[in-house]
Design a protein around this motif. Structure first.
Motif, PDB file in Angstrom:
ATOM      1  N   GLU A  49       0.827  -1.207   0.000  1.00 19.32           N
ATOM      2  CA  GLU A  49       0.000   0.000   0.000  1.00 19.32           C
ATOM      3  C   GLU A  49       0.866   1.263   0.000  1.00 19.32           C
ATOM      4  N   SER A  52       2.403   1.651  -3.555  1.00 18.42           N
ATOM      5  CA  SER A  52       1.437   2.117  -4.547  1.00 18.42           C
ATOM      6  C   SER A  52       1.081   3.581  -4.322  1.00 18.42           C
ATOM      7  N   THR A  55       4.079   5.742  -5.654  1.00 17.32           N
ATOM      8  CA  THR A  55       4.210   5.793  -7.113  1.00 17.32           C
ATOM      9  C   THR A  55       3.018   6.481  -7.766  1.00 17.32           C
ATOM     10  N   ALA A  56       1.818   6.336  -7.214  1.00 17.71           N
ATOM     11  CA  ALA A  56       0.632   6.915  -7.835  1.00 17.71           C
ATOM     12  C   ALA A  56       0.446   8.389  -7.491  1.00 17.71           C
TER      13      ALA A  56
END
Length: 73
Positions: A49, A52, A55-56
């Protein structure tokens, strides 16, 4: 009247505590805070989590910029 299983378990735990054997309860969840946006995330073994999110949401920075001290696999 016989005791219930719950009462028997509590009595056994009380005996063990008197003897010095104490059972630990579940560990509290470890939290990690993003240094960019200050959001809290639950830190797990693999930190999927956290990775992600880094990176997002913060594509201009790295994982270690967002979560210093955390390791991802």
């Amino acid at each position: 009247m016989p005791q219930s299983k719950k009462d028997l378990r509590k009595a056994k735990q009380k005996e063990n505590a008197a003897a010095g054997v104490v059972y630990q309860k579940k560990e509290p969840e470890r939290m990690a805070k993003c240094q960019k946006c200050k959001l809290d995330f639950r830190a797990t073994k693999r930190n999927v989590e956290l990775l992600s999110h880094a990176t997002a949401k913060h594509s201009d920075s790295t994982f270690t910029d967002c979560f210093p001290g955390e390791v991802h696999e």
